[in-house]
Design a protein around this motif. Structure first.
Motif, PDB file in Angstrom:
ATOM      1  N   PRO A  35       0.803  -1.232   0.000  1.00 29.28           N
ATOM      2  CA  PRO A  35       0.000   0.000   0.000  1.00 29.28           C
ATOM      3  C   PRO A  35       0.832   1.275   0.000  1.00 29.28           C
ATOM      4  O   PRO A  35       0.369   2.316  -0.467  1.00 29.28           O
ATOM      5  CB  PRO A  35      -0.817  -0.122   1.291  1.00 29.28           C
ATOM      6  CG  PRO A  35      -0.920  -1.594   1.531  1.00 29.28           C
ATOM      7  CD  PRO A  35       0.402  -2.151   1.064  1.00 29.28           C
ATOM      8  N   LEU A  67       1.153   3.004  -3.373  1.00 30.73           N
ATOM      9  CA  LEU A  67       0.071   3.892  -3.806  1.00 30.73           C
ATOM     10  C   LEU A  67       0.042   5.175  -2.984  1.00 30.73           C
ATOM     11  O   LEU A  67      -0.271   6.241  -3.501  1.00 30.73           O
ATOM     12  CB  LEU A  67      -1.269   3.171  -3.711  1.00 30.73           C
ATOM     13  CG  LEU A  67      -1.421   1.930  -4.600  1.00 30.73           C
ATOM     14  CD1 LEU A  67      -2.872   1.469  -4.613  1.00 30.73           C
ATOM     15  CD2 LEU A  67      -0.945   2.197  -6.012  1.00 30.73           C
ATOM     16  N   LEU A 116       2.078   7.877  -4.311  1.00 26.86           N
ATOM     17  CA  LEU A 116       1.581   8.521  -5.522  1.00 26.86           C
ATOM     18  C   LEU A 116       0.576   9.639  -5.244  1.00 26.86           C
ATOM     19  O   LEU A 116       0.261  10.417  -6.142  1.00 26.86           O
ATOM     20  CB  LEU A 116       0.927   7.488  -6.439  1.00 26.86           C
ATOM     21  CG  LEU A 116       1.836   6.382  -6.968  1.00 26.86           C
ATOM     22  CD1 LEU A 116       1.020   5.366  -7.742  1.00 26.86           C
ATOM     23  CD2 LEU A 116       2.948   6.949  -7.825  1.00 26.86           C
ATOM     24  N   ILE A 117       0.072   9.722  -4.027  1.00 24.25           N
ATOM     25  CA  ILE A 117      -0.965  10.701  -3.708  1.00 24.25           C
ATOM     26  C   ILE A 117      -0.514  12.136  -4.021  1.00 24.25           C
ATOM     27  O   ILE A 117      -1.274  12.908  -4.620  1.00 24.25           O
ATOM     28  CB  ILE A 117      -1.412  10.566  -2.244  1.00 24.25           C
ATOM     29  CG1 ILE A 117      -2.152   9.238  -2.051  1.00 24.25           C
ATOM     30  CG2 ILE A 117      -2.316  11.745  -1.830  1.00 24.25           C
ATOM     31  CD1 ILE A 117      -2.556   8.954  -0.615  1.00 24.25           C
ATOM     32  N   TRP A 149      -0.276  -4.736  -5.870  1.00 27.48           N
ATOM     33  CA  TRP A 149       0.157  -3.368  -5.612  1.00 27.48           C
ATOM     34  C   TRP A 149       1.162  -2.904  -6.656  1.00 27.48           C
ATOM     35  O   TRP A 149       1.150  -1.742  -7.083  1.00 27.48           O
ATOM     36  CB  TRP A 149       0.758  -3.260  -4.207  1.00 27.48           C
ATOM     37  CG  TRP A 149      -0.223  -3.600  -3.134  1.00 27.48           C
ATOM     38  CD1 TRP A 149      -0.256  -4.718  -2.374  1.00 27.48           C
ATOM     39  CD2 TRP A 149      -1.344  -2.809  -2.723  1.00 27.48           C
ATOM     40  NE1 TRP A 149      -1.317  -4.690  -1.509  1.00 27.48           N
ATOM     41  CE2 TRP A 149      -1.999  -3.528  -1.691  1.00 27.48           C
ATOM     42  CE3 TRP A 149      -1.862  -1.576  -3.106  1.00 27.48           C
ATOM     43  CZ2 TRP A 149      -3.134  -3.049  -1.057  1.00 27.48           C
ATOM     44  CZ3 TRP A 149      -3.000  -1.087  -2.473  1.00 27.48           C
ATOM     45  CH2 TRP A 149      -3.618  -1.825  -1.462  1.00 27.48           C
ATOM     46  N   LEU A 167      -0.839  -2.000  -9.769  1.00 29.83           N
ATOM     47  CA  LEU A 167      -1.520  -0.717  -9.647  1.00 29.83           C
ATOM     48  C   LEU A 167      -0.537   0.444  -9.762  1.00 29.83           C
ATOM     49  O   LEU A 167      -0.828   1.464 -10.399  1.00 29.83           O
ATOM     50  CB  LEU A 167      -2.268  -0.647  -8.313  1.00 29.83           C
ATOM     51  CG  LEU A 167      -3.463  -1.597  -8.164  1.00 29.83           C
ATOM     52  CD1 LEU A 167      -4.031  -1.527  -6.755  1.00 29.83           C
ATOM     53  CD2 LEU A 167      -4.544  -1.262  -9.190  1.00 29.83           C
ATOM     54  N   PHE A 168       0.620   0.278  -9.154  1.00 29.50           N
ATOM     55  CA  PHE A 168       1.646   1.316  -9.251  1.00 29.50           C
ATOM     56  C   PHE A 168       2.092   1.483 -10.703  1.00 29.50           C
ATOM     57  O   PHE A 168       2.228   2.612 -11.205  1.00 29.50           O
ATOM     58  CB  PHE A 168       2.835   0.947  -8.357  1.00 29.50           C
ATOM     59  CG  PHE A 168       3.898   1.996  -8.290  1.00 29.50           C
ATOM     60  CD1 PHE A 168       3.852   2.986  -7.318  1.00 29.50           C
ATOM     61  CD2 PHE A 168       4.952   2.012  -9.193  1.00 29.50           C
ATOM     62  CE1 PHE A 168       4.836   3.971  -7.244  1.00 29.50           C
ATOM     63  CE2 PHE A 168       5.933   2.984  -9.140  1.00 29.50           C
ATOM     64  CZ  PHE A 168       5.873   3.959  -8.161  1.00 29.50           C
ATOM     65  N   PHE A 174      -0.411   3.339 -12.769  1.00 29.76           N
ATOM     66  CA  PHE A 174      -0.388   4.782 -12.524  1.00 29.76           C
ATOM     67  C   PHE A 174       0.779   5.429 -13.251  1.00 29.76           C
ATOM     68  O   PHE A 174       0.647   6.520 -13.819  1.00 29.76           O
ATOM     69  CB  PHE A 174      -0.295   5.082 -11.027  1.00 29.76           C
ATOM     70  CG  PHE A 174      -0.427   6.555 -10.717  1.00 29.76           C
ATOM     71  CD1 PHE A 174      -1.664   7.114 -10.506  1.00 29.76           C
ATOM     72  CD2 PHE A 174       0.696   7.370 -10.663  1.00 29.76           C
ATOM     73  CE1 PHE A 174      -1.798   8.483 -10.243  1.00 29.76           C
ATOM     74  CE2 PHE A 174       0.580   8.734 -10.397  1.00 29.76           C
ATOM     75  CZ  PHE A 174      -0.672   9.286 -10.194  1.00 29.76           C
TER      76      PHE A 174
END
Length: 259
Positions: free
Chosen positions: A71, A74, A77-78, A159, A162-163, A166
């Motif tokens: 996690p 991610l 990346l916020i 994860w 997903l990374f 992005f």
């Protein structure tokens, strides 16, 4: 700026007729600089806040029993989201929306130009990386920064995926809204010469990545992405070029750390 807004600029070379028409159809982006600085400031503020929170959470970190690190990929990346949020909010508030202000909806021409320039940028960046490889590796032979995050989440395939997605889709959208959208539009508004805008936004693109060892590579890629924006006059072409440029790094990152 009137000569640009009415679609005619005597100083503009014929090869930029497409970008000229886009600039002429667009309303004033007098709020572009504000959007740029809001997005950039938001990035640093959120990054600092997340860093402070995580520092408190991991003060009692037990290396023998580490918490799930996936996690964190991610979470890291916020702040990047805020790069695009500033231009988006100002466009909705002060402008006419992302489609009219930045040309964010791609046309067929954007796909052609974006894929071509992004591919050229990717090849050029790859060559530059090879030339600079000895100076960009650490003592263990692995690059720093993003790879350190990947090592923490090694084997957590969801994860990592997903990374990687992005990196391929999300980062091009947010970064291009900031650099080739808000900043480019604001400079264009004040009649800064196009090649000067291209060079300035290329340097800013490299700067926001905060990776000094990769600056030459980022300059080469940023130049190719900026050319897509300069040719078409639309951010959509730059987003496509950026995604093309990021495709190979995203695939390599996933392949390296997902297993």
């Amino acid at each position: 700026m009137g000569s640009v807004q009415d679609g005619r600029d005597p100083a503009l070379h014929d090869r930029y007729w497409e970008a000229q028409l886009e600039a002429g159809a667009r309303n004033s982006l007098h709020w572009g600089f504000l959007a740029f600085f809001v997005g950039w400031a938001g990035y640093y503020l959120v990054a600092g806040l997340i860093g402070a929170i995580l520092a408190g959470q991991f003060q009692e970190f037990d290396p023998l029993s580490p918490p799930p690190m996936g996690p964190l990929l991610l979470v890291s990346l916020i702040p990047n989201l805020f790069l695009g949020l500033g231009p988006a909010v100002l466009s909705w508030w002060k402008g006419q929306g992302l489609r009219r202000d930045f040309g964010i909806v791609p046309k067929r021409r954007d796909w052609k130009v974006g894929l071509l320039t992004g591919g050229i940028g990717l090849v050029a960046a790859f060559v530059m990386t090879i030339l600079l490889m000895s100076g960009s590796l650490d003592e263990n032979g692995e690059s720093s920064g993003i790879n350190n995050l990947g090592q923490l989440a090694q084997g957590q395939a969801v994860w990592i995926l997903l990374f990687s997605l992005f990196v391929f889709i999300g980062a091009p959208l947010t970064e291009e809204l900031l650099v080739r959208g808000a900043l480019w539009g604001a400079l264009e508004q004040y009649r800064v010469p196009r090649y000067a805008i291209l060079l300035l936004t290329t340097f800013v693109f490299a700067l926001i990545h905060e990776e000094p060892e990769r600056t030459p590579v980022l300059l080469v890629g940023g130049l190719a992405i900026g050319i897509a924006r300069m040719i078409t006059g639309r951010v959509a072409a730059a987003i496509i070029a950026h995604a093309t440029y990021n495709l190979l790094p995203a695939v390599v990152f996933y392949a390296q750390f997902s297993g």
